[in-house]
Write an enzyme that holds these catalytic residues in place. Structure first.
Site, mmCIF file in Angstrom:
data_model
loop_
_atom_site.group_PDB
_atom_site.id
_atom_site.type_symbol
_atom_site.label_atom_id
_atom_site.label_comp_id
_atom_site.label_asym_id
_atom_site.label_seq_id
_atom_site.Cartn_x
_atom_site.Cartn_y
_atom_site.Cartn_z
ATOM 1 N N GLY A 105 38.942 32.441 35.531
ATOM 2 C CA GLY A 105 39.350 33.070 34.404
ATOM 3 C C GLY A 105 37.388 33.087 33.659
ATOM 4 C CD GLU A 128 41.082 33.732 39.935
ATOM 5 O OE1 GLU A 128 40.431 33.038 40.859
ATOM 6 O OE2 GLU A 128 40.783 33.673 38.446
#
Ligand code: 3HC
Length: 694
Positions: A105, A128
């Protein structure tokens, strides 16, 4: 300076508005950070005194990603996609100022900015996939629009970050800033504003997608090329599908597709297991009775006794971390051979293009060979890596104790011997510790650290920190036969040997464990490691194993002799079932009076895995391991337990301890007392708890 939230502030510095995130330790995107960034952008847009915006972070790093501790909890506004949309649609240029790592993010936030600058040491990536998910805030849609589809596929499915220089080369970073980052970013932002450069919205840039649009085969080619690497994992396939979405759908639809694929993973067991593992790995660093502020011993030089396979591999870790090593052997010939192997290992990596000649020369320049233990008198730590013989080890430690300076750590790489006893051979047992590296020691990430009854907190804390410095993942355990990893492995080995006598084919045992997610099954692994290793240990202990012994008596030591449990064609590592071995097994079963039968895959799996879990329960009860999650760290990093199953303890909780317990009682009725559930397992079942509750 105005506080937007507890974690984000805003300040006008001349004509540039600077938004600073300050949320230690890694500026993760908690609700307060998200709201702060959004509020900061709004404040800057409304601030007439500024015409450009910089997003920077305080502390050791730029934003390291979503706040993983928020996963699984009800979402809180604003969502990251909304924050990024606010940034991208800002009417004033937004520049991300990156230091440390911009991950997940964090990089997605930076991709929502119109420009990015970074210090040379910065790293950027979308990791991720390592948490069993995919970038869920536009990363799969924006990254390919910047770096192209091929590069995005590589970065997103591997999760590996790239350095600032490479990021600059591929267009992900607009400028590498030497000197003060915030000042550099402000100067860059002023220039953008002064030159009236466009507000680059990555979501609207489609040029880099054109090639993949023309050649959709790029995706299947990528799948095929990486099939082995992705085996068993769910996340990489969803990453690929999301990037396909970026190519084939308009941006808003692509974002929706990304969200669907993200949610599909997020609710699955693999994501939960991998996220559990992320925290387990970090928890393993903490030893309850060793305070965080324990003073450390400076480790600037290392000595290694023994230049065999292990000693050489261990040395390489230190050299790569920039720590000079003196390696000692008993003869010049053995020393030359050991150093020659280290050199040729590095040369092979150079020839594959994975290491520069310059780096290799630097590593080799840090290595000194010696045939005299006296040359270790000034080193800060010695690691003994000679063959497994207690008398010889005690003699070596007695000598090292006399030679090495006060305060030097004396470590043994033993995998089987009593480290307490080795410590008592010195006058400084509090400085003695086991550092159990796994073969190949320059590759395997696990470092099983073995504390004795007397190892001092300073030595333990130093060795935990040292592990990180040399790129290892440490787990601290106590002294017992085989420590944690090999003690559990032995239980699996016993069952595998028993299963082939009862009628399972050895290639079926290997296949079942391979399909479970291990890199290979126990017999293929034994052939790779050398069957003679276990044979010697059994001989030393006066124990027998009919099939394994018979195989070794024929000189079938595994891949290195071309034959072991399997046959290997010359130059090939592919195992081929061998009728001679089948005959040995059938005879051994007959001699033992066993009626052979069909054994199901399900039985193979349970009988190999459950005794390990039961042994782990005993290990926990005895206090040999501090926590169940440490055992998972050991098995994932030392034995190739598939990370998407979290480790044996996490897997046990997933299956349900009661189910395991009941199966064990069935096996006990059929096969005897070795299947008696450990008292801790029984207790947890009775209390309706799992290992996670300990
Ligand atoms: N969320 C919550 N806590 C985090 C975190 C995160 N993203 N990243 C790190 N932490 C915590 C760690 O648990 C640790 O806590 P502890 O001190 O209590 O043990 C502390 O921060 C420090 O972390 P490390 O010990 O790992 O510190 P290092 O300096 O060695 O490494 C790092 C720093 C490289 C940033 C490393 O922590 C890391 O790789 N973090 C995870 C990065 C990541 O996976 N980001 C993606 C998250 S998912 C996402 O962003 C989804 C999005 O697409 C929507």
């Amino acid at each position: 300076m105005t506080a937007i939230t507890d974690f984000v502030s805003y300040e006008a510095r001349g004509t540039v508005g600077v938004i600073t995130v300050d949320s230690p330790p890694v500026n993760a995107l908690s609700q307060g950070v998200r709201a702060g960034i959004q509020g900061g952008i709004k404040a800057a847009v409304a601030d007439d005194s500024v015409n450009a915006i910089v997003l920077a972070c305080a502390g050791r790093t730029f934003i390291a990603g979503a706040d993983i501790t928020e996963f699984g909890k009800p979402p809180q506004e604003p969502g990251l996609n909304d924050v990024i949309a606010t940034m991208e649609s800002s009417t004033k240029p937004v520049v991300a100022a990156i230091h440390g790592t911009a991950l997940g993010g964090g990089l997605e936030t930076a991709l929502g900015c119109h420009y990015r600058v970074a210090v040379p040491s910065a790293k950027v990536g979308l990791p991720e996939v390592k948490l069993g998910i995919l970038p869920g805030a536009g990363g799969t849609q924006r990254l390919p629009r910047v770096v192209g589809v091929q590069k995005a596929l590589e970065m997103i499915t591997s999760g590996n970050p790239i350095g600032a220089k490479e990021a600059h080369k591929v267009g992900l970073v607009d400028q590498v800033v030497e000197g003060d980052l915030t000042e550099g970013a402000i100067a860059f932002a002023k220039k953008v504003a002064a030159e009236g450069r466009p507000l680059v919205k990555i979501s609207e840039q489609n040029d880099k997608l054109a090639e993949a649009k023309k050649n959709p085969a790029i995706f299947d080619d990528f799948r095929k090329k990486n099939a082995r690497k992705f085996r068993g994992f769910e996340a990489p396939e969803n990453c690929i599908k999301a990037i396909e979405g970026a190519v084939n759908l308009p941006f808003p639809e692509g974002l929706k597709r990304e969200r669907e694929l993200f949610m599909e993973l997020m609710v699955g067991e693999q994501a939960k297991a991998q996220q559990y593992f992320f925290f387990s790995e970090r928890l393993a660093n903490k030893i309850p009775d060793v305070p965080k502020d324990t003073p450390l011993i400076d480790i600037n030089t290392a000595g290694i006794v023994g230049a065999g396979t292990m000693g050489g591999g261990i040395a390489m870790n230190f050299l790569q971390a920039g720590i000079p090593v003196t390696i000692v052997e008993t003869s010049q010939e053995a020393l030359d051979k050991g150093i020659g192997i280290i050199k040729s290992n590095y040369a092979a990596t150079v020839s594959k293009g994975r290491l520069s000649q310059e780096a290799m020369d630097k590593y080799m320049s840090l290595l000194t060979g010696s045939t005299n233990l006296e040359d270790l008198k000034d080193v800060d730590i010695v690691i003994e890596a000679i063959f497994e013989n207690m008398d010889v080890k005690k003699e070596v430690f007695g000598k090292l104790d006399k030679i090495c300076k006060q305060g030097a750590i004396l470590a043994t790489n033993t995998s089987t011997l009593d480290v307490d006893e080795i410590g008592e051979a010195t006058s400084r047992p509090e400085y003695v510790i086991g550092l159990h590296f796994f073969s190949p020691a320059n590759v395997m990430r696990l470092l099983e650290e073995v504390r004795t009854k007397k190892t001092s907190p300073t030595v333990m804390a130093t060795c935990m920190a040292l592990a990180k410095k040399i790129g290892k993942v440490p787990a601290m355990v106590g002294v017992c036969d085989g420590f944690v990893g090999n003690r559990m492995l032995a239980k699996r080995g016993e069952q595998a040997s028993q299963l082939i006598l009862e009628g399972a084919k050895l290639e079926d045992v290997d296949r079942v464990l391979y399909d479970f997610g291990f890199p290979m099954g126990p017999f293929a692994m034994s052939d790779l490691a050398g069957n003679d290793v276990g044979w010697r240990i059994r001989q030393g202990r006066g124990v027998t194993s009919p099939v394994a012994d018979a195989i070794c008596e024929l000189g079938r030591f595994g891949q290195k002799t071309g034959d072991g449990y399997y046959h290997y064609e010359k130059g090939s590592r592919t195992p081929q079932p061998d009728p001679i071995v089948e005959e040995i097994i059938v005879k051994a079963a007959r001699d033992a009076g066993i009626n052979r039968r069909e054994v199901s895959d399900e039985e193979i799996l349970k009988r190999c895995i459950y005794p390990m879990i039961n042994e782990a329960a005993k290990i926990l009860e005895e206090g040999i391991a501090t926590r169940a999650s440490d055992i998972d760290v050991i098995w994932v990093y030392g034995y190739g337990w598939p990370i998407y199953r979290g480790g044996p303890m996490r897997y046990a909780d997933h299956i349900g301890l009661e189910n395991i317990y009941n199966d064990m009682l069935k096996f006990k009725a059929e096969h005897g007392d070795e299947w008696t559930p450990a008292p801790l397992l029984e207790k947890l079942v009775k209390e309706g708890k799992g290992f996670k509750d300990l």
